[in-house]
Motif scaffolding. Structure first.
Motif, PDB file in Angstrom:
ATOM      1  N   PHE A   1      48.007  26.090  37.335  1.00  0.00           N
ATOM      2  CA  PHE A   1      47.817  26.887  38.547  1.00  0.00           C
ATOM      3  C   PHE A   1      49.190  27.204  39.109  1.00  0.00           C
ATOM      4  CE2 PHE A   1      43.880  24.428  38.183  1.00  0.00           C
ATOM      5  CZ  PHE A   1      42.942  25.445  38.259  1.00  0.00           C
ATOM      6  N   THR A   2      49.493  28.499  39.215  1.00  0.00           N
ATOM      7  CA  THR A   2      50.822  28.879  39.675  1.00  0.00           C
ATOM      8  C   THR A   2      50.716  29.952  40.758  1.00  0.00           C
ATOM      9  OG1 THR A   2      53.029  29.516  38.898  1.00  0.00           O
ATOM     10  CG2 THR A   2      51.157  30.603  37.843  1.00  0.00           C
ATOM     11  N   THR A   3      51.872  30.464  41.159  1.00  0.00           N
ATOM     12  CA  THR A   3      51.962  31.335  42.337  1.00  0.00           C
ATOM     13  C   THR A   3      50.938  32.476  42.320  1.00  0.00           C
ATOM     14  OG1 THR A   3      54.315  30.872  42.240  1.00  0.00           O
ATOM     15  CG2 THR A   3      53.618  32.622  43.734  1.00  0.00           C
ATOM     16  N   ASN A   4      50.234  32.645  43.434  1.00  0.00           N
ATOM     17  CA  ASN A   4      49.273  33.740  43.562  1.00  0.00           C
ATOM     18  C   ASN A   4      49.938  35.072  43.230  1.00  0.00           C
ATOM     19  OD1 ASN A   4      47.488  31.835  44.509  1.00  0.00           O
ATOM     20  ND2 ASN A   4      47.591  32.487  46.649  1.00  0.00           N
ATOM     21  N   ALA A   5      49.185  35.975  42.611  1.00  0.00           N
ATOM     22  CA  ALA A   5      49.731  37.293  42.273  1.00  0.00           C
ATOM     23  C   ALA A   5      50.232  38.013  43.521  1.00  0.00           C
ATOM     24  CB  ALA A   5      48.675  38.131  41.561  1.00  0.00           C
ATOM     25  N   SER A   6      49.600  37.740  44.655  1.00  0.00           N
ATOM     26  CA  SER A   6      50.008  38.381  45.915  1.00  0.00           C
ATOM     27  C   SER A   6      51.319  37.824  46.443  1.00  0.00           C
ATOM     28  CB  SER A   6      48.929  38.157  46.975  1.00  0.00           C
ATOM     29  OG  SER A   6      48.828  36.771  47.270  1.00  0.00           O
ATOM     30  N   ALA A   7      51.771  36.690  45.889  1.00  0.00           N
ATOM     31  CA  ALA A   7      52.939  35.954  46.389  1.00  0.00           C
ATOM     32  C   ALA A   7      52.712  35.447  47.804  1.00  0.00           C
ATOM     33  CB  ALA A   7      54.221  36.782  46.304  1.00  0.00           C
ATOM     34  N   ARG A   8      51.451  35.391  48.228  1.00  0.00           N
ATOM     35  CA  ARG A   8      51.148  34.928  49.581  1.00  0.00           C
ATOM     36  C   ARG A   8      50.229  33.714  49.516  1.00  0.00           C
ATOM     37  NH1 ARG A   8      51.242  40.541  50.098  1.00  0.00           N
ATOM     38  NH2 ARG A   8      52.555  41.286  51.802  1.00  0.00           N
ATOM     39  N   PHE A   9      50.294  32.907  50.575  1.00  0.00           N
ATOM     40  CA  PHE A   9      49.300  31.847  50.766  1.00  0.00           C
ATOM     41  C   PHE A   9      48.012  32.532  51.190  1.00  0.00           C
ATOM     42  CE2 PHE A   9      47.010  28.417  52.730  1.00  0.00           C
ATOM     43  CZ  PHE A   9      47.387  27.294  52.024  1.00  0.00           C
ATOM     44  N   GLN A  10      46.909  32.212  50.551  1.00  0.00           N
ATOM     45  CA  GLN A  10      45.646  32.876  50.879  1.00  0.00           C
ATOM     46  C   GLN A  10      44.618  31.877  51.364  1.00  0.00           C
ATOM     47  OE1 GLN A  10      46.339  36.086  47.416  1.00  0.00           O
ATOM     48  NE2 GLN A  10      44.311  36.177  48.406  1.00  0.00           N
ATOM     49  N   CYS A  11      44.117  32.154  52.568  1.00  0.00           N
ATOM     50  CA  CYS A  11      43.168  31.276  53.241  1.00  0.00           C
ATOM     51  C   CYS A  11      41.970  32.143  53.605  1.00  0.00           C
ATOM     52  CB  CYS A  11      43.844  30.680  54.481  1.00  0.00           C
ATOM     53  SG  CYS A  11      42.958  29.321  55.207  1.00  0.00           S
ATOM     54  N   GLU A  12      40.920  32.067  52.821  1.00  0.00           N
ATOM     55  CA  GLU A  12      39.792  32.970  53.023  1.00  0.00           C
ATOM     56  C   GLU A  12      38.557  32.406  52.332  1.00  0.00           C
ATOM     57  OE1 GLU A  12      42.290  35.840  50.998  1.00  0.00           O
ATOM     58  OE2 GLU A  12      40.688  36.246  49.554  1.00  0.00           O
ATOM     59  N   SER A  13      37.428  33.058  52.587  1.00  0.00           N
ATOM     60  CA  SER A  13      36.194  32.681  51.912  1.00  0.00           C
ATOM     61  C   SER A  13      36.045  33.526  50.655  1.00  0.00           C
ATOM     62  CB  SER A  13      35.018  32.926  52.863  1.00  0.00           C
ATOM     63  OG  SER A  13      33.822  32.538  52.255  1.00  0.00           O
ATOM     64  N   VAL A  14      35.595  32.893  49.571  1.00  0.00           N
ATOM     65  CA  VAL A  14      35.428  33.632  48.317  1.00  0.00           C
ATOM     66  C   VAL A  14      34.029  33.370  47.756  1.00  0.00           C
ATOM     67  CG1 VAL A  14      37.877  33.548  47.724  1.00  0.00           C
ATOM     68  CG2 VAL A  14      36.335  31.753  46.881  1.00  0.00           C
ATOM     69  N   HIS A  15      33.593  34.280  46.904  1.00  0.00           N
ATOM     70  CA  HIS A  15      32.362  34.074  46.158  1.00  0.00           C
ATOM     71  C   HIS A  15      32.711  33.595  44.756  1.00  0.00           C
ATOM     72  CE1 HIS A  15      30.888  36.913  49.286  1.00  0.00           C
ATOM     73  NE2 HIS A  15      29.881  36.063  49.277  1.00  0.00           N
TER      74      HIS A  15
ATOM     75  N   ASN B   1      39.105  39.037  42.628  1.00  0.00           N
ATOM     76  CA  ASN B   1      40.002  37.979  42.150  1.00  0.00           C
ATOM     77  C   ASN B   1      41.100  37.776  43.198  1.00  0.00           C
ATOM     78  OD1 ASN B   1      41.688  36.298  40.707  1.00  0.00           O
ATOM     79  ND2 ASN B   1      41.612  37.516  38.817  1.00  0.00           N
ATOM     80  N   PRO B   2      41.057  36.689  43.957  1.00  0.00           N
ATOM     81  CA  PRO B   2      41.961  36.583  45.109  1.00  0.00           C
ATOM     82  C   PRO B   2      43.412  36.301  44.744  1.00  0.00           C
ATOM     83  CG  PRO B   2      40.710  34.570  44.874  1.00  0.00           C
ATOM     84  CD  PRO B   2      40.184  35.522  43.831  1.00  0.00           C
ATOM     85  N   ASN B   3      43.649  35.804  43.535  1.00  0.00           N
ATOM     86  CA  ASN B   3      44.996  35.291  43.247  1.00  0.00           C
ATOM     87  C   ASN B   3      45.533  35.705  41.876  1.00  0.00           C
ATOM     88  OD1 ASN B   3      43.428  33.730  41.548  1.00  0.00           O
ATOM     89  ND2 ASN B   3      43.422  31.965  42.929  1.00  0.00           N
ATOM     90  N   GLY B   4      44.785  36.566  41.167  1.00  0.00           N
ATOM     91  CA  GLY B   4      45.257  37.023  39.866  1.00  0.00           C
ATOM     92  C   GLY B   4      44.954  36.073  38.728  1.00  0.00           C
TER      93      GLY B   4
END
Lengths: 225, 83
Positions: free
Chosen positions: A101-115, A178-181
């Protein structure tokens, strides 16, 4: 069943995990990593957080902590082990589960609800669901992009070790959902044994009805009931 | 025993997305620089006492295998110099 929730320096979801497990009637205790896994442990949770300040790579330091030898031995003897978020990063860094598990594609910390789409229901972690079910859980991570390499991904799929994939509300596994790539929208995988699993989304944050928007995470934690 | 410095360079395998490097590249472009690509790497300098350079390199190599790099996503190289 007594579940040990391993607390490393920088863990911060350990109390949440204990609360969620106790809500389901599971005897759960926090275990400081220096104390080792107690002999009467019937289940292990590696909780979320920022162990060792995410030094080097998220989970890298905790994965090499001495208590992980206990965790590996327990896992090898069939004790259920679940890594959540930072615990998932620790699980992959320690080789308990495949990939990284490595850096999100967005390069951001993501705090959200996902399905999430449940890929298979014949595991302890997903027995409460049907394959293809869509569940809703929170994510909170900066390094959650699942990477494994093309060949190993093919083997992962062939071996049927994908537990959950990020999807839309209708269960369609799309780039937009896909929240993080993550490769293949993978959110959670199994280890060598079906009793070992990791998940970037947080089931313990979707268990207590009084505080959670969704209680879909209960099914995952029911592996410990 | 001789004192060596082993330099371990850890970088993402080709083809693995590096969002931080992409962000850094865009920031350089905002500053007016022209560039085609930017790759980032971690460099560790490890001081080692060993009988010879091969032994120092072997030890640094094992450090990379077991901790400094994650073989799933990283390539690494080791260079050893006498101190």
């Amino acid at each position: 069943m007594t579940v040990s929730v391993v607390q490393f320096g920088g863990s911060n979801c350990d109390r949440d995990a204990v609360r969620a497990l106790r809500h389901l009637g599971v005897d759960a205790e926090r275990v400081w990593h220096e104390d080792g896994i107690p002999d009467d442990t019937d289940g292990i949770v590696l909780p979320g957080g920022f162990s060792y300040g995410d030094y080097l790579r998220a989970g890298a330091m905790a994965a090499r902590a001495p208590i992980m030898a206990d965790v590996r031995a327990a896992a090898d003897s069939g004790v259920p082990v679940l890594g959540v978020c930072n615990g998932a990063q620790i699980g992959s860094e320690s080789g308990l589960t495949p990939g990284a598990f490595t850096t999100n594609a967005s390069a951001r910390f993501q705090c959200e609800s996902v399905h999430l789409r449940v890929e298979r229901a014949d595991t302890p972690w997903t027995a409460a669901y049907d394959a293809g079910d869509v569940i809703e859980l929170p994510i909170a991570h900066g390094e959650g992009r699942f990477e494994i390499g093309d060949d190993a991904y093919g083997k992962l799929v062939d071996d049927d070790r994908v537990l959950f994939r990020y999807c839309d509300a209708d269960g369609a596994v799309t780039d937009a959902a896909n929240p993080n790539g993550s490769t293949g929208n993978v959110a959670g995988v199994l280890g060598d044994r079906e009793t070992v699993a990791v998940s970037m989304p947080h089931p313990e944050r979707a268990t207590l009805p009084d505080v959670a928007a969704s209680t879909d995470g209960q099914g995952i934690l029911r592996a410990f009931v | 025993m001789t004192e060596f410095t082993a330099t371990v360079t850890v970088r993402l395998k080709r083809g693995v997305l590096d969002p931080e490097a992409e962000t850094t590249k865009r920031a350089l472009e905002r500053l007016g620089f022209e560039l085609s690509a930017l790759r980032a790497a971690d460099r560790f300098e490890v001081d080692i006492e060993a009988d010879d350079a091969d032994e120092a390199a072997a030890r640094a190599d094992e450090m990379a295998e077991r901790l400094l790099a994650n073989p799933t996503i990283h390539d690494y190289e080791v260079a050893v110099a006498e101190r």
